[in-house]
Design a protein around this motif. Structure first.
Motif: not given
Length: 307
Positions: A65-67, A104-108, A146-148
């Motif tokens: 949801a945050l992504l 960033w968000v697509l990859g995450a 995931v984020w890193a």
């Protein structure tokens, strides 16, 4: 070699210049943006405030949801600004910033969908070991990775974009800054950028998609061995929503970054981009909440008069 005029801003061509079409697009994107932000915010708050939802599945759902909030907020506001006629221009730094956060968000999100598939695999195929394999430290480690990892990939690709010179046309044939579309405008060699894009696409898209499909092949095989019809129905209900999101998201992202950014594929790329920047972030809260009794119960506690 340095005798060039550097581009300081780009022009986002967006969609058709027809006023009626732009008015419809404005209404469409405004509604989708509001629904995406509100829906994902409610999901995030409901999971955060309800101890009964502090499980691995909902922990990953809160991250999703945050992504989705970051993804749609990176693209849609600038698009709406262009549709209302204020400005279809974006500065060079603003373009790189948009590329960084979107990549960033697509990859995450691609990595997170894989982690969610693994969580469902453990829950259905190895239920006796679930509490150990999906303990809180493990979930935090997976989410942090995931984020890193996606942040490192985004930083590297944005750095490679920043090294390029843009000295010719500044018309981006898209409604936002995306690596394939912006690379077409560079007057510097883009071989390294293309290589890194392909590597990232293979890893984030193809490899993770295969991992997800392998997880679901084991899940489906395990479900088919369940004797009771009610057990099969309950198991399928916990996975079907996630599988729909996986297919929708992976297919559009892989298509966008594998297809060339010009020619007849341009229109299709815009449609695919609409799916993962506007449609998917809007549908995810509906897909996960409308079919989930726990989430609906948490929302009723938050808004008893409404729900």
């Amino acid at each position: 070699m340095n005798n060039y005029t550097a581009v300081v801003e780009f022009v986002l061509q967006g969609f058709s210049g027809n006023r009626a079409f732009q008015a419809c697009s404005l209404a469409f994107f405004s509604i989708f943006y509001v629904l995406a932000v509100i829906g994902n915010t409610l999901i995030f708050i409901a999971i955060s405030l309800n101890p009964s939802l502090h499980t691995p599945m909902y922990f990953f759902l809160a991250n999703l949801a945050l992504l989705d909030i970051v993804c749609t907020s990176t693209v849609i506001p600038k698009l709406l600004e262009g549709l209302v006629g204020k400005s279809s221009h974006i500065s060079y730094k603003g373009c790189l910033t948009q590329i960084f956060f979107l990549t960033w968000v697509l990859g995450a999100e691609l990595l997170l969908l894989t982690a969610m598939a693994y969580d469902r695999y453990v829950a259905i195929c190895r239920p006796l070991h679930y509490s150990m394999l999906m303990s809180r430290p493990v979930c935090v480690l997976l989410a942090g990775s995931v984020w890193a990892i996606s942040a490192i990939n985004s930083s590297l690709n944005t750095y490679l974009m920043a090294r390029l010179h843009f000295c010719g046309p500044n018309q981006i044939r898209h409604f936002f800054c995306e690596i394939p579309a912006v690379l077409l405008l560079s007057c510097s060699p883009t071989t390294l950028n293309n290589i890194m894009t392909v590597i990232a696409d293979v890893y984030f898209g193809v490899v993770n998609f295969l991992f997800t499909m392998v997880s679901y092949s084991f899940i489906i095989a395990s479900i088919l061995r369940i004797r009771s019809a009610e057990g099969k129905k309950r198991a399928f209900s916990t996975c079907s929503a996630h599988l729909v999101v996986v297919v929708l998201y992976y297919s559009t992202v892989i298509y966008t970054y594998v297809q060339p950014g010009s020619g007849p594929s341009l229109g299709n790329s815009k449609v695919a981009a609409l799916v993962y920047t506007a449609v998917s972030p809007t549908l995810n809260p509906l897909i996960y909440s409308l079919r989930n009794k726990d989430v609906k119960a948490a929302l009723r506690k938050m808004f008893p008069c409404v729900c």
